[in-house]
Design a protein around this motif. Structure first.
Motif, PDB file in Angstrom:
ATOM      1  N   ALA A  15       0.711  -0.676   0.360  1.00 48.47           N
ATOM      2  CA  ALA A  15      -0.083  -0.249  -0.019  1.00 48.47           C
ATOM      3  C   ALA A  15       0.751   1.327   0.087  1.00 48.47           C
ATOM      4  CB  ALA A  15      -1.375  -0.077   1.458  1.00 48.47           C
ATOM      5  N   GLU A  16       1.771   1.798   0.370  1.00 45.47           N
ATOM      6  CA  GLU A  16       2.874   2.445   0.887  1.00 45.47           C
ATOM      7  C   GLU A  16       3.580   2.489  -0.474  1.00 45.47           C
ATOM      8  OE1 GLU A  16       3.025   4.849   2.700  1.00 45.47           O
ATOM      9  OE2 GLU A  16       1.686   3.636   4.621  1.00 45.47           O
ATOM     10  N   ILE A  17       4.397   1.400  -1.571  1.00 46.85           N
ATOM     11  CA  ILE A  17       4.535   1.585  -2.453  1.00 46.85           C
ATOM     12  C   ILE A  17       4.576   2.374  -3.016  1.00 46.85           C
ATOM     13  CG2 ILE A  17       5.529  -0.031  -4.534  1.00 46.85           C
ATOM     14  CD1 ILE A  17       6.771  -1.778  -2.639  1.00 46.85           C
ATOM     15  N   ALA A  18       2.068   1.922  -3.601  1.00 42.28           N
ATOM     16  CA  ALA A  18       0.948   2.257  -4.470  1.00 42.28           C
ATOM     17  C   ALA A  18       1.169   3.723  -4.028  1.00 42.28           C
ATOM     18  CB  ALA A  18       0.613   1.228  -3.901  1.00 42.28           C
ATOM     19  N   ALA A  19       0.923   4.334  -2.935  1.00 38.19           N
ATOM     20  CA  ALA A  19       0.674   5.474  -2.454  1.00 38.19           C
ATOM     21  C   ALA A  19       1.673   6.401  -3.332  1.00 38.19           C
ATOM     22  CB  ALA A  19       0.592   5.374  -1.295  1.00 38.19           C
ATOM     23  N   LEU A  20       3.174   5.886  -2.973  1.00 40.33           N
ATOM     24  CA  LEU A  20       4.155   6.873  -3.540  1.00 40.33           C
ATOM     25  C   LEU A  20       4.271   6.645  -4.687  1.00 40.33           C
ATOM     26  CD1 LEU A  20       6.756   8.401  -2.576  1.00 40.33           C
ATOM     27  CD2 LEU A  20       8.002   6.479  -2.475  1.00 40.33           C
ATOM     28  N   THR A  21       3.302   5.554  -5.608  1.00 42.51           N
ATOM     29  CA  THR A  21       3.584   5.433  -6.822  1.00 42.51           C
ATOM     30  C   THR A  21       3.081   5.972  -7.880  1.00 42.51           C
ATOM     31  OG1 THR A  21       3.858   2.794  -7.078  1.00 42.51           O
ATOM     32  CG2 THR A  21       5.640   3.736  -6.840  1.00 42.51           C
ATOM     33  N   SER A  22       1.814   5.588  -8.227  1.00 41.70           N
ATOM     34  CA  SER A  22       0.211   5.898  -7.844  1.00 41.70           C
ATOM     35  C   SER A  22       0.188   7.234  -9.496  1.00 41.70           C
ATOM     36  CB  SER A  22      -0.858   6.741  -7.123  1.00 41.70           C
ATOM     37  OG  SER A  22      -2.386   5.820  -7.829  1.00 41.70           O
ATOM     38  N   GLU A  23      -0.350   6.439 -10.273  1.00 40.73           N
ATOM     39  CA  GLU A  23      -0.404   7.790 -11.402  1.00 40.73           C
ATOM     40  C   GLU A  23       1.186   8.189 -12.180  1.00 40.73           C
ATOM     41  OE1 GLU A  23      -3.886   9.989 -11.831  1.00 40.73           O
ATOM     42  OE2 GLU A  23      -4.966   8.267 -10.126  1.00 40.73           O
ATOM     43  N   ARG A  24       1.775   7.877 -11.726  1.00 38.93           N
ATOM     44  CA  ARG A  24       3.514   8.282 -11.841  1.00 38.93           C
ATOM     45  C   ARG A  24       3.595   7.625 -13.321  1.00 38.93           C
ATOM     46  NH1 ARG A  24       6.287  11.252  -7.605  1.00 38.93           N
ATOM     47  NH2 ARG A  24       7.411  11.647  -9.759  1.00 38.93           N
ATOM     48  N   THR A  25       4.854   7.956 -13.850  1.00 41.19           N
ATOM     49  CA  THR A  25       5.099   7.785 -15.552  1.00 41.19           C
ATOM     50  C   THR A  25       6.082   7.581 -15.503  1.00 41.19           C
ATOM     51  OG1 THR A  25       4.744   8.915 -16.743  1.00 41.19           O
ATOM     52  CG2 THR A  25       3.142   6.819 -16.335  1.00 41.19           C
ATOM     53  N   ASP A  26       6.920   8.648 -14.674  1.00 36.46           N
ATOM     54  CA  ASP A  26       8.253   8.948 -14.743  1.00 36.46           C
ATOM     55  C   ASP A  26       9.220   7.903 -14.053  1.00 36.46           C
ATOM     56  OD1 ASP A  26       7.373   9.809 -12.837  1.00 36.46           O
ATOM     57  OD2 ASP A  26       7.776  11.915 -12.093  1.00 36.46           O
ATOM     58  N   ILE A  27       8.807   7.137 -12.625  1.00 41.20           N
ATOM     59  CA  ILE A  27       9.558   6.167 -12.543  1.00 41.20           C
ATOM     60  C   ILE A  27      10.164   5.461 -12.589  1.00 41.20           C
ATOM     61  CG2 ILE A  27       9.253   5.270  -9.806  1.00 41.20           C
ATOM     62  CD1 ILE A  27       7.359   6.665  -8.962  1.00 41.20           C
ATOM     63  N   GLY A  28      11.396   5.254 -12.184  1.00 44.36           N
ATOM     64  CA  GLY A  28      11.869   3.854 -12.982  1.00 44.36           C
ATOM     65  C   GLY A  28      12.500   3.081 -12.273  1.00 44.36           C
ATOM     66  N   GLY A  29      12.948   3.259 -11.340  1.00 44.80           N
ATOM     67  CA  GLY A  29      13.810   3.058  -9.962  1.00 44.80           C
ATOM     68  C   GLY A  29      13.241   2.461  -8.820  1.00 44.80           C
ATOM     69  N   ILE A  30      12.261   1.560  -7.643  1.00 41.77           N
ATOM     70  CA  ILE A  30      12.171   1.437  -6.475  1.00 41.77           C
ATOM     71  C   ILE A  30      12.686   0.716  -5.934  1.00 41.77           C
ATOM     72  CG2 ILE A  30       9.785   1.147  -4.504  1.00 41.77           C
ATOM     73  CD1 ILE A  30       8.189   1.125  -8.098  1.00 41.77           C
ATOM     74  N   GLY A  31      13.779   1.947  -4.916  1.00 45.42           N
ATOM     75  CA  GLY A  31      14.181   1.055  -3.636  1.00 45.42           C
ATOM     76  C   GLY A  31      13.658   0.841  -2.608  1.00 45.42           C
ATOM     77  N   CYS A  32      13.591  -0.055  -1.363  1.00 40.38           N
ATOM     78  CA  CYS A  32      12.786  -0.711  -0.300  1.00 40.38           C
ATOM     79  C   CYS A  32      13.262  -1.136   0.356  1.00 40.38           C
ATOM     80  CB  CYS A  32      11.376  -1.141  -0.962  1.00 40.38           C
ATOM     81  SG  CYS A  32      10.471  -1.826   0.363  1.00 40.38           S
ATOM     82  N   PHE A  33      13.455  -0.892   1.371  1.00 38.56           N
ATOM     83  CA  PHE A  33      14.420  -1.892   2.465  1.00 38.56           C
ATOM     84  C   PHE A  33      13.070  -2.263   3.978  1.00 38.56           C
ATOM     85  CE2 PHE A  33      16.050  -1.661   6.953  1.00 38.56           C
ATOM     86  CZ  PHE A  33      16.818  -2.853   6.756  1.00 38.56           C
ATOM     87  N   VAL A  34      12.940  -2.924   4.312  1.00 38.00           N
ATOM     88  CA  VAL A  34      11.698  -3.208   5.379  1.00 38.00           C
ATOM     89  C   VAL A  34      12.688  -4.075   6.711  1.00 38.00           C
ATOM     90  CG1 VAL A  34       9.504  -4.565   6.583  1.00 38.00           C
ATOM     91  CG2 VAL A  34      10.251  -3.584   3.684  1.00 38.00           C
TER      92      VAL A  34
END
Length: 153
Positions: A15-34
């Protein structure tokens, strides 16, 4: 740009990734640490059955925002989320989430590494390990955390 939360509730990574990337087409990379609370297997003390995190509301969020601002100055980030939990936590539970987005993967991955390394050493949290025998101990700063953060200058 940065979404920062300090909370007792668990978080949903998807849900947090979706909130950050929703309707964005300029994002090519997502770094994530849990980060999760781990059980401690040391034999020189009672078993760890949990951890309690304390912080100063307001002060902690401002410190995290400064860290996120520094990441944005170093890398071309398109978005950033940092969620850190406080209160009592048990082994296996989520404790921290860091997400950084950029047009390119390397910037997202490097910013994620920077954020978590600096959170470990510069964000004002106090951690107490809770032992099976009812005792506990405050967690001291670790040299390997400082060494990891020092690579970022």
């Amino acid at each position: 740009m940065a979404h920062i939360k300090v909370q007792t509730e668990d978080f949903d990574v998807s849900a947090e990734i979706a909130a950050l990337t929703s309707e964005r087409t300029d994002i090519g990379g997502i770094g994530c640490f849990v980060g999760t609370v781990r059980a401690d297997a040391r034999t020189d003390r009672p078993a760890v059955v949990g951890m309690t995190l304390e912080h100063y509301p307001g002060m902690t969020e401002r410190a995290i925002a400064r860290i996120a601002d520094q990441a944005a100055e170093r890398w071309p980030l398109l978005g950033c989320t940092v969620i850190h939990r406080v209160g009592p936590l048990r082994p296996g539970e989520n404790i921290v989430l860091v997400i950084a987005t950029s047009a390119h993967r390397q910037a997202a991955l490097d910013a994620t590494g920077f954020l978590i390394d600096w959170l470990k050493t510069k964000a004002p949290f106090w951690k107490r390990e809770d032992f099976a025998d009812g005792g506990g101990a405050w967690v001291e700063a670790r040299e390997d955390d400082d060494a990891a953060a020092s690579r970022w200058g």
